[in-house]
Design a protein around this motif. Structure first.
Motif, PDB file in Angstrom:
ATOM      1  N   TYR A 160       4.712  -1.932 -38.407  1.00 49.77           N
ATOM      2  CA  TYR A 160       5.486  -3.029 -37.829  1.00 49.77           C
ATOM      3  C   TYR A 160       5.881  -2.720 -36.385  1.00 49.77           C
ATOM      4  CZ  TYR A 160       5.859  -5.226 -42.415  1.00 49.77           C
ATOM      5  OH  TYR A 160       5.577  -5.831 -43.601  1.00 49.77           O
ATOM      6  N   ALA A 161       6.240  -1.486 -36.104  1.00 44.81           N
ATOM      7  CA  ALA A 161       6.617  -1.099 -34.742  1.00 44.81           C
ATOM      8  C   ALA A 161       5.436  -1.248 -33.791  1.00 44.81           C
ATOM      9  CB  ALA A 161       7.146   0.328 -34.723  1.00 44.81           C
ATOM     10  N   VAL A 162       4.268  -0.837 -34.237  1.00 43.50           N
ATOM     11  CA  VAL A 162       3.069  -0.973 -33.401  1.00 43.50           C
ATOM     12  C   VAL A 162       2.749  -2.444 -33.172  1.00 43.50           C
ATOM     13  CG1 VAL A 162       0.569  -0.584 -33.357  1.00 43.50           C
ATOM     14  CG2 VAL A 162       2.101   1.273 -34.003  1.00 43.50           C
ATOM     15  N   MET A 163       2.861  -3.253 -34.215  1.00 40.94           N
ATOM     16  CA  MET A 163       2.571  -4.682 -34.074  1.00 40.94           C
ATOM     17  C   MET A 163       3.552  -5.352 -33.106  1.00 40.94           C
ATOM     18  SD  MET A 163      -0.123  -5.164 -35.793  1.00 40.94           S
ATOM     19  CE  MET A 163      -0.229  -6.921 -35.932  1.00 40.94           C
ATOM     20  N   VAL A 164       4.827  -5.014 -33.214  1.00 41.42           N
ATOM     21  CA  VAL A 164       5.822  -5.582 -32.299  1.00 41.42           C
ATOM     22  C   VAL A 164       5.524  -5.151 -30.867  1.00 41.42           C
ATOM     23  CG1 VAL A 164       8.265  -5.487 -31.643  1.00 41.42           C
ATOM     24  CG2 VAL A 164       7.621  -5.848 -34.031  1.00 41.42           C
ATOM     25  N   PHE A 165       5.163  -3.889 -30.684  1.00 45.64           N
ATOM     26  CA  PHE A 165       4.830  -3.403 -29.345  1.00 45.64           C
ATOM     27  C   PHE A 165       3.617  -4.139 -28.784  1.00 45.64           C
ATOM     28  CE2 PHE A 165       2.361  -0.520 -26.630  1.00 45.64           C
ATOM     29  CZ  PHE A 165       3.272  -0.380 -25.593  1.00 45.64           C
ATOM     30  N   LEU A 166       2.592  -4.349 -29.609  1.00 50.71           N
ATOM     31  CA  LEU A 166       1.397  -5.062 -29.134  1.00 50.71           C
ATOM     32  C   LEU A 166       1.727  -6.500 -28.741  1.00 50.71           C
ATOM     33  CD1 LEU A 166      -1.323  -3.794 -31.633  1.00 50.71           C
ATOM     34  CD2 LEU A 166      -1.085  -3.220 -29.211  1.00 50.71           C
ATOM     35  N   VAL A 167       2.491  -7.176 -29.569  1.00 50.24           N
ATOM     36  CA  VAL A 167       2.867  -8.557 -29.252  1.00 50.24           C
ATOM     37  C   VAL A 167       3.706  -8.592 -27.976  1.00 50.24           C
ATOM     38  CG1 VAL A 167       4.228 -10.531 -30.036  1.00 50.24           C
ATOM     39  CG2 VAL A 167       2.673  -9.379 -31.612  1.00 50.24           C
ATOM     40  N   TYR A 168       4.642  -7.673 -27.841  1.00 45.99           N
ATOM     41  CA  TYR A 168       5.473  -7.604 -26.643  1.00 45.99           C
ATOM     42  C   TYR A 168       4.617  -7.366 -25.400  1.00 45.99           C
ATOM     43  CZ  TYR A 168       8.713  -5.750 -23.181  1.00 45.99           C
ATOM     44  OH  TYR A 168       9.412  -5.530 -22.028  1.00 45.99           O
ATOM     45  N   THR A 169       3.663  -6.452 -25.494  1.00 51.66           N
ATOM     46  CA  THR A 169       2.793  -6.155 -24.354  1.00 51.66           C
ATOM     47  C   THR A 169       1.958  -7.361 -23.970  1.00 51.66           C
ATOM     48  OG1 THR A 169       2.669  -3.840 -25.034  1.00 51.66           O
ATOM     49  CG2 THR A 169       0.970  -4.620 -23.538  1.00 51.66           C
ATOM     50  N   ILE A 170       1.418  -8.055 -24.961  1.00 49.14           N
ATOM     51  CA  ILE A 170       0.582  -9.226 -24.681  1.00 49.14           C
ATOM     52  C   ILE A 170       1.407 -10.345 -24.057  1.00 49.14           C
ATOM     53  CG2 ILE A 170      -0.770 -11.057 -25.787  1.00 49.14           C
ATOM     54  CD1 ILE A 170      -1.746  -8.882 -27.762  1.00 49.14           C
ATOM     55  N   VAL A 171       2.609 -10.557 -24.553  1.00 52.90           N
ATOM     56  CA  VAL A 171       3.446 -11.651 -24.040  1.00 52.90           C
ATOM     57  C   VAL A 171       3.947 -11.355 -22.632  1.00 52.90           C
ATOM     58  CG1 VAL A 171       5.656 -12.830 -24.383  1.00 52.90           C
ATOM     59  CG2 VAL A 171       4.118 -12.483 -26.308  1.00 52.90           C
ATOM     60  N   THR A 172       4.362 -10.121 -22.378  1.00 49.77           N
ATOM     61  CA  THR A 172       4.951  -9.810 -21.078  1.00 49.77           C
ATOM     62  C   THR A 172       3.910  -9.571 -19.996  1.00 49.77           C
ATOM     63  OG1 THR A 172       5.110  -7.461 -21.630  1.00 49.77           O
ATOM     64  CG2 THR A 172       7.047  -8.840 -22.065  1.00 49.77           C
ATOM     65  N   SER A 173       2.723  -9.099 -20.365  1.00 48.10           N
ATOM     66  CA  SER A 173       1.698  -8.799 -19.363  1.00 48.10           C
ATOM     67  C   SER A 173       0.308  -9.053 -19.940  1.00 48.10           C
ATOM     68  CB  SER A 173       1.832  -7.343 -18.914  1.00 48.10           C
ATOM     69  OG  SER A 173       0.868  -7.035 -17.943  1.00 48.10           O
ATOM     70  N   PRO A 174      -0.083 -10.326 -20.030  1.00 51.01           N
ATOM     71  CA  PRO A 174      -1.380 -10.623 -20.649  1.00 51.01           C
ATOM     72  C   PRO A 174      -2.570 -10.075 -19.852  1.00 51.01           C
ATOM     73  CG  PRO A 174      -0.303 -12.643 -19.904  1.00 51.01           C
ATOM     74  CD  PRO A 174       0.654 -11.524 -19.684  1.00 51.01           C
ATOM     75  N   ALA A 175      -2.469 -10.049 -18.539  1.00 47.24           N
ATOM     76  CA  ALA A 175      -3.584  -9.530 -17.730  1.00 47.24           C
ATOM     77  C   ALA A 175      -3.785  -8.041 -18.000  1.00 47.24           C
ATOM     78  CB  ALA A 175      -3.330  -9.773 -16.257  1.00 47.24           C
ATOM     79  N   ARG A 176      -2.700  -7.295 -18.057  1.00 47.07           N
ATOM     80  CA  ARG A 176      -2.793  -5.854 -18.321  1.00 47.07           C
ATOM     81  C   ARG A 176      -3.301  -5.606 -19.738  1.00 47.07           C
ATOM     82  NH1 ARG A 176      -4.141  -1.040 -17.091  1.00 47.07           N
ATOM     83  NH2 ARG A 176      -2.794   0.602 -17.863  1.00 47.07           N
ATOM     84  N   ALA A 177      -2.856  -6.419 -20.688  1.00 51.53           N
ATOM     85  CA  ALA A 177      -3.321  -6.272 -22.067  1.00 51.53           C
ATOM     86  C   ALA A 177      -4.825  -6.535 -22.153  1.00 51.53           C
ATOM     87  CB  ALA A 177      -2.566  -7.233 -22.984  1.00 51.53           C
ATOM     88  N   ALA A 178      -5.307  -7.536 -21.427  1.00 51.60           N
ATOM     89  CA  ALA A 178      -6.742  -7.826 -21.407  1.00 51.60           C
ATOM     90  C   ALA A 178      -7.515  -6.660 -20.795  1.00 51.60           C
ATOM     91  CB  ALA A 178      -7.005  -9.108 -20.637  1.00 51.60           C
ATOM     92  N   ASP A 179      -6.967  -6.065 -19.743  1.00 55.57           N
ATOM     93  CA  ASP A 179      -7.616  -4.903 -19.135  1.00 55.57           C
ATOM     94  C   ASP A 179      -7.708  -3.749 -20.124  1.00 55.57           C
ATOM     95  OD1 ASP A 179      -7.935  -6.229 -16.730  1.00 55.57           O
ATOM     96  OD2 ASP A 179      -6.148  -5.333 -15.808  1.00 55.57           O
ATOM     97  N   LEU A 180      -6.649  -3.513 -20.877  1.00 55.82           N
ATOM     98  CA  LEU A 180      -6.654  -2.429 -21.859  1.00 55.82           C
ATOM     99  C   LEU A 180      -7.673  -2.678 -22.964  1.00 55.82           C
ATOM    100  CD1 LEU A 180      -2.840  -1.697 -22.174  1.00 55.82           C
ATOM    101  CD2 LEU A 180      -4.558  -0.328 -20.992  1.00 55.82           C
TER     102      LEU A 180
END
Length: 54
Positions: free
Chosen positions: A10-30
């Motif tokens: 759950y912690a990993v999922m929350v972190f992933l969702v947070y990363t995607i919402v706050t910085s979608p361009a960076r998440a796409a790069d990753l």
């Protein structure tokens, strides 16, 4: 032990969702870097197997 795995998941999922919402361009790069790494590893294994057969 099962509870710890659930909490970690759950912690990993929350972190992933947070990363995607706050910085979608960076998440796409990753994600792109991850897929390039997997592709490179698969290519390396293919080349190794080809050389092993030859």
């Amino acid at each position: 032990m099962v509870q710890a795995k659930k909490v970690a998941l759950y912690a990993v999922m929350v972190f992933l969702v947070y990363t995607i919402v706050t910085s979608p361009a960076r998440a796409a790069d990753l994600v792109q870097v991850g897929f390039e790494g997997i592709s490179s590893a698969a290519r390396g294994v293919g080349e190794f197997m080809t050389e092993l057969i030859n």
